[in-house]
Design a protein around this motif. Structure first.
Motif, PDB file in Angstrom:
ATOM      1  N   PHE A  25       0.828  -1.201   0.000  1.00  0.00           N
ATOM      2  CA  PHE A  25       0.000   0.000   0.000  1.00  0.00           C
ATOM      3  C   PHE A  25       0.866   1.257   0.000  1.00  0.00           C
ATOM      4  O   PHE A  25       0.575   2.217  -0.717  1.00  0.00           O
ATOM      5  N   ARG A  26       1.916   1.256   0.798  1.00  0.00           N
ATOM      6  CA  ARG A  26       2.801   2.423   0.812  1.00  0.00           C
ATOM      7  C   ARG A  26       3.509   2.585  -0.531  1.00  0.00           C
ATOM      8  O   ARG A  26       3.764   3.695  -0.981  1.00  0.00           O
ATOM      9  N   PHE A  28      -3.860   6.395   2.447  1.00  0.00           N
ATOM     10  CA  PHE A  28      -4.381   7.092   1.275  1.00  0.00           C
ATOM     11  C   PHE A  28      -5.266   8.271   1.676  1.00  0.00           C
ATOM     12  O   PHE A  28      -5.999   8.206   2.657  1.00  0.00           O
ATOM     13  N   PRO A  29      -5.229   9.359   0.898  1.00  0.00           N
ATOM     14  CA  PRO A  29      -6.115  10.494   1.195  1.00  0.00           C
ATOM     15  C   PRO A  29      -7.593  10.138   1.134  1.00  0.00           C
ATOM     16  O   PRO A  29      -8.393  10.698   1.875  1.00  0.00           O
ATOM     17  N   ARG A  30      -7.963   9.193   0.244  1.00  0.00           N
ATOM     18  CA  ARG A  30      -9.371   8.817   0.141  1.00  0.00           C
ATOM     19  C   ARG A  30      -9.516   7.309   0.039  1.00  0.00           C
ATOM     20  O   ARG A  30      -8.652   6.627  -0.509  1.00  0.00           O
ATOM     21  N   MET A  31     -10.628   6.832   0.561  1.00  0.00           N
ATOM     22  CA  MET A  31     -10.873   5.397   0.581  1.00  0.00           C
ATOM     23  C   MET A  31     -12.361   5.133   0.460  1.00  0.00           C
ATOM     24  O   MET A  31     -13.183   5.840   1.026  1.00  0.00           O
ATOM     25  N   SER A  32     -12.678   4.099  -0.324  1.00  0.00           N
ATOM     26  CA  SER A  32     -14.053   3.633  -0.462  1.00  0.00           C
ATOM     27  C   SER A  32     -14.061   2.131  -0.271  1.00  0.00           C
ATOM     28  O   SER A  32     -13.020   1.482  -0.416  1.00  0.00           O
ATOM     29  N   PHE A  33     -15.207   1.575   0.087  1.00  0.00           N
ATOM     30  CA  PHE A  33     -15.306   0.129  -0.030  1.00  0.00           C
ATOM     31  C   PHE A  33     -16.695  -0.280  -0.492  1.00  0.00           C
ATOM     32  O   PHE A  33     -17.659   0.474  -0.384  1.00  0.00           O
ATOM     33  N   ASP A  34     -16.746  -1.502  -1.060  1.00  0.00           N
ATOM     34  CA  ASP A  34     -17.970  -2.054  -1.651  1.00  0.00           C
ATOM     35  C   ASP A  34     -18.638  -3.002  -0.666  1.00  0.00           C
ATOM     36  O   ASP A  34     -17.973  -3.738   0.061  1.00  0.00           O
ATOM     37  N   LEU A  35     -19.972  -3.001  -0.698  1.00  0.00           N
ATOM     38  CA  LEU A  35     -20.759  -4.021  -0.018  1.00  0.00           C
ATOM     39  C   LEU A  35     -21.825  -4.533  -0.981  1.00  0.00           C
ATOM     40  O   LEU A  35     -22.348  -3.766  -1.805  1.00  0.00           O
TER      41      LEU A  35
END
Length: 400
Positions: free
Chosen positions: A127-128, A173-180
């Protein structure tokens, strides 16, 4: 279950704001996965031998050059690394791909650069490495927040892995989303409401919430056809959808698209390019693109099989198998199909310019009277929440 500390929201200032314009996106498809999920009909493939990432990277760069010839000079407003499982890529592969995009097009600092990742393939060091390469938004395929349903969905991670990945993403990360995925077998509204509230307590700024659909060609399709997999009926699905809208709106993450929810200003820029009917270059096996060339929009599609695509690119410089010229009428239909998914709706003047006509007054009046669409001033039209439930029918009515 442990809760996660709230993130430092001041980090978001580094991303450029949404201008409201369609923009120009670059989509890169990494087609490989560690395992194929039983509900998935995406172009994803499992390989039991290591993928030659250097060879595929060289092919991505070649196809970019071909797409640059088709698109002409453009300013990139977003990049999306999708799949498959892009988080199986080495950070050096991601860095080379992003450098290649910047070489072919103008890529300003601060644009949204998203990578999809599965919790099972998440490591802090990788990730980094992705962040150092330029990725500033990650989209995690969590899919469920209980181990029973994760196993049912064929996921390789458990809830503990998911929470670890969410925390890492939020830290790096500055932004993050996740799916469900919801509307799972035997799922009640009350269960989904609890799970959704839990998700919102973890999510920084964005959630993608999809109803489980049974797609032909998947293992779930065969089970469903034999009666061994029963999903909620239309009435139950509608109740689950309505609960989704109510809870996310109350928690400050309203829907900005049928299945996507965000805090104000945190909408996915790349997906907005699709829904606002902007141009985008599709690179990699099975990628699609839309590139405007004068009065036509060119629809491109590449070879789906990874190794066949690779050989085509090495031989011809690209893996494009299909190029379709979309005239104004076809563009107008696609504009409606995509734009009515958005709560901001469709720019009527743009649709009228493409179609050369006004919406049929009788059809529009019918949809207005029944509460399926509404006008936003004189310039835009959008679906109501009721209209979103029958979106395909609304689009078909207005397009006639």
């Amino acid at each position: 279950m442990d809760t996660l500390e709230q993130p430092n929201l001041t980090r978001y200032a580094s991303l450029l704001p949404d201008t409201g314009e369609p923009g120009f996106g670059v989509y890169v498809h990494w087609p490989f996965c560690a395992a194929k999920c039983p509900y998935c009909d995406f172009n994803s493939h499992v390989r039991h031998q290591p993928v030659d990432q250097e060879r595929f990277t060289a092919a991505f760069l070649k196809e970019m050059a071909a797409m640059r010839q088709l698109s002409g000079p453009k300013t990139v407003t977003s990049v999306f690394l999708g799949g498959g499982t892009p988080s199986l890529m080495n950070p050096s592969t991601v860095s080379a791909i992003l450098d290649g995009i910047a070489k072919e097009w103008h890529m300003p600092d601060g644009i949204e650069i998203t990578m999809e990742a599965n919790p099972s393939s998440v490591e802090a060091e990788r990730f980094r490495g992705y962040r150092a390469a330029g990725v500033n938004r990650v989209s995690l395929g969590v899919q469920a927040l209980n181990d029973r349903d994760l196993k049912f969905l064929g996921r390789l991670h458990d809830v503990e892995d998911a929470l670890k990945a969410i925390k890492l993403a939020r830290d790096i990360f500055p932004r993050m989303s996740f799916d469900l995925i919801y509307a799972r077998p035997k799922q009640t509204v009350e269960e989904w409401e609890r799970e959704l509230r839990e998700a919102i307590s973890y999510a920084v700024d964005h959630l993608s919430l999809y109803q489980l659909t049974i797609e032909e060609g998947t293992p779930f399709f065969g089970l469903h056809k034999m009666g061994k997999l029963v999903v909620p009926d239309d009435d139950q699905s509608a109740l689950l959808y309505e609960a989704t809208q109510e809870i996310t709106a109350a928690e400050g993450m309203p829907a900005y698209e049928v299945s996507n929810h965000a805090r104000p200003g945190a909408e996915s820029r790349h997906n907005l390019t699709y829904w606002r009917y902007g141009d985008y270059a599709g690179i990699g096996p099975g990628a699609h693109g839309r590139l405007t060339r004068g009065p036509i929009k060119l629809a491109t599609a590449t070879e789906r099989k990874p190794e066949a695509w690779l050989e085509l690119v090495e031989r011809d410089g690209h893996g494009v198998l299909d190029q379709e010229q979309l005239g104004y009428d076809e563009q107008a239909d696609e504009l409606l199909l995509m734009g009515l998914r958005l709560t901001e709706g469709v720019d009527l003047a743009r649709w009228q310019q493409l179609s050369g006509r006004d919406p049929d007054p009788k059809r529009e009046e019918f949809l207005l009277e029944h509460g399926f669409i509404e006008r936003i001033g004189n310039s835009r039209i959008r679906c109501t929440p009721s209209g979103m439930l029958i979106l395909d029918s609304v689009v078909a009515d207005l397009a006639c």
